[in-house]
Motif scaffolding. Structure first.
Motif, mmCIF file in Angstrom:
data_model
loop_
_atom_site.group_PDB
_atom_site.id
_atom_site.type_symbol
_atom_site.label_atom_id
_atom_site.label_comp_id
_atom_site.label_asym_id
_atom_site.label_seq_id
_atom_site.Cartn_x
_atom_site.Cartn_y
_atom_site.Cartn_z
ATOM 1 N N GLY A 197 0.783 -1.227 0.000
ATOM 2 C CA GLY A 197 0.000 0.000 0.000
ATOM 3 C C GLY A 197 0.813 1.273 0.000
ATOM 4 N N LEU A 199 1.729 3.281 -2.491
ATOM 5 C CA LEU A 199 1.095 4.325 -3.295
ATOM 6 C C LEU A 199 -0.105 4.917 -2.559
ATOM 7 N N ARG A 200 -0.842 4.057 -1.877
ATOM 8 C CA ARG A 200 -2.008 4.537 -1.129
ATOM 9 C C ARG A 200 -1.570 5.476 0.002
ATOM 10 N N LYS A 201 -0.477 5.112 0.692
ATOM 11 C CA LYS A 201 0.000 5.965 1.772
ATOM 12 C C LYS A 201 0.481 7.316 1.260
ATOM 13 N N SER A 203 -0.606 8.788 -1.369
ATOM 14 C CA SER A 203 -1.818 9.542 -1.725
ATOM 15 C C SER A 203 -2.461 10.167 -0.494
ATOM 16 N N TRP A 204 -2.519 9.405 0.596
ATOM 17 C CA TRP A 204 -3.065 9.973 1.837
ATOM 18 C C TRP A 204 -2.184 11.105 2.344
ATOM 19 N N ALA A 236 -7.618 11.933 6.221
ATOM 20 C CA ALA A 236 -6.338 11.417 5.733
ATOM 21 C C ALA A 236 -5.306 11.178 6.826
ATOM 22 N N ARG A 239 -4.593 7.835 8.789
ATOM 23 C CA ARG A 239 -4.062 6.725 7.999
ATOM 24 C C ARG A 239 -2.542 6.774 7.873
#
Length: 449
Positions: A197, A199-201, A203-204, A236, A239
């Protein structure tokens, strides 16, 4: 590690931290001249908030990258980006180009900062961590003492561009010292599996940066922007932090929360202090600045005490939090004409001493509570929490200042409330000892899900 290599490494680490700290302070002093020469005054705030936004993203990316592949790659990538951003800003023909340079510089500086935490975790024995982080704290404090005079001379003699252009050469020298000290040290390699994750982090992290920026801009009186930023942060930020941070769960979550509380309370009141002393108590800028210099000196001294473990961990955190609250209370009293303005000087001496006890102790505690392969992500959580909590505190107190007719005392009252909450969090961050905390799932575990 030989004594010679150890000295070279320590010198390189401190030099790199000092350069990042110096630029952070120097830009604030040089920017009024920069904006006047390049135009684009409407972009003035973006030169600061843009660098902060890029820093949040760089901190999250760098922490996970360092855990996955070791701190070497993000460290050197960050050093190159930091120096390259400075060159771009120093050569900028227009404000837009300077802001682009600030974005690159902020991203690179964040990669450097979080990577250095992982270097400390991998290279130095645990019993030396307090001393190393006391040096890091001093490396941030010293530029705030000598920096204004140095930057003023540079701007008035050779021009503001050299505030940016001189530092890349010094970065190369610091890098050479680091190369020498890190030779043969275990700073390459990390976890074998891909970063889940990532990329997700990132983004957050980007959303967190946008939310913090909106709050900063909204604090000038735009309630809609302020609330929109707060909503984005609410979605955000959790996370990116260890689970339980916002309720200060024992162990690592409380450590991250206390760092944010201490930084938020201190910096939110520090930024308003010179303005209050100049506008309300008729001090000159130089004399008003001396009130903050005393705090820098005691911050450095208390960090030195922490590095030699003069006090216990709980004493550092609880006593330091109390000192921060007391210093803010005393400085808040100076907003009233009946109180002698001389009280401003011991006020910030007390507050700075508290920061010097709390700040490096929490850095040490973070690594103590981090399992192998988690030093980077947990250190990034510590730094992201500090940055965002500070921005939120400054935004909230700025909004109170704008809204209240007698705004100065409201800022110190809000800062005092924030600082007092640290007295409740401090024992939860100190824990019951390293082994007990290491066994607590809330304390060690993965940061930010």
């Amino acid at each position: 590690m030989t004594k010679r290599a150890k000295r070279a490494l320590s010198a390189g680490l401190v030099a790199m931290v000092s350069l990042v700290a110096f630029e952070y302070m120097a830009v604030a002093i040089a920017m009024p001249v920069v904006a006047r020469e390049l135009g684009g005054l409407e972009l003035y705030g973006l030169a600061f908030s843009g660098a902060m936004a890029a820093g949040v993203v760089g901190t999250v990316l760098g922490g996970r990258w360092a855990d996955l592949r070791g701190p070497a790659a993000p460290l050197w990538t960050g050093a190159v980006a930091f120096g390259g951003g400075l060159l771009l800003a120093g050569l900028a023909p227009a404000m837009e180009v300077l802001i682009a340079g600030r974005l690159v510089q902020g991203f690179g500086g964040a990669l450097v900062n979080v990577s250095l935490y992982v270097v400390v975790a991998r290279v130095y024995p645990e019993d030396q961590h307090p001393k190393i982080f006391s040096l890091f704290a001093t490396a941030w404090v010293v530029p705030s003492m000598i920096g204004p005079a140095v930057v003023g001379v540079i701007v008035e003699t050779v021009g503001w561009r050299w505030v940016f252009l001189a530092v890349p050469a010094l970065t190369v020298l610091a890098g050479l010292a680091l190369v020498r000290g890190l030779a043969g040290q275990p700073i390459t390699g990390g976890q074998a599996e891909p970063a889940p994750g990532l990329l997700r982090k990132v983004s957050w992290a980007a959303l967190t940066a946008v939310g913090a920026g909106l709050m900063q801009y909204g604090s000038g009186g735009n309630l809609a922007l302020l609330l929109a930023g707060l909503v984005l942060l609410g979605l955000a930020l959790p996370r990116l932090l260890p689970r339980g941070t916002l309720r200060a769960a024992r162990g690592l979550p409380a450590v991250v929360a206390l760092r944010g509380i201490a930084a938020g309370a201190f910096f939110a009141t520090e930024v308003i202090t010179p303005l209050m002393l100049i506008n309300e108590r008729d001090l000159s800028p130089v004399i008003a600045g001396l009130a903050l210099t005393g705090g820098s000196l005691t911050w450095s001294f208390a960090s030195w005490l922490q590095g030699r473990e003069v006090f216990g961990r709980k004493t550092n955190l609880l006593g330091g939090s109390a000192a921060i609250a007391l210093g803010i209370l005393l400085m808040g009293l100076v907003t009233f004409d009946a109180v002698p303005v001389a009280l401003a000087y011991p006020s910030w001496i007390v507050a700075g001493f508290g920061m010097g006890l709390v700040y490096p102790t929490l850095s040490v505690r973070t690594l103590e509570l981090s399992a192998p392969g988690e030093q980077g992500v947990n250190s990034s959580a510590l730094q992201v929490g500090e940055m965002v909590f500070s921005v939120v505190s400054v935004a909230v107190t700025s909004a109170l200042f704008v809204a209240a007719a007698s705004g100065y005392w409201t800022v110190f009252a809000a800062g005092l409330v924030i600082a007092l909450s640290g007295l409740w969090v401090a024992p939860r961050a100190a824990g019951r000892g390293a082994l007990a905390d290491a066994a607590t799932p809330e304390a060690v575990g993965s940061a930010a899900r």
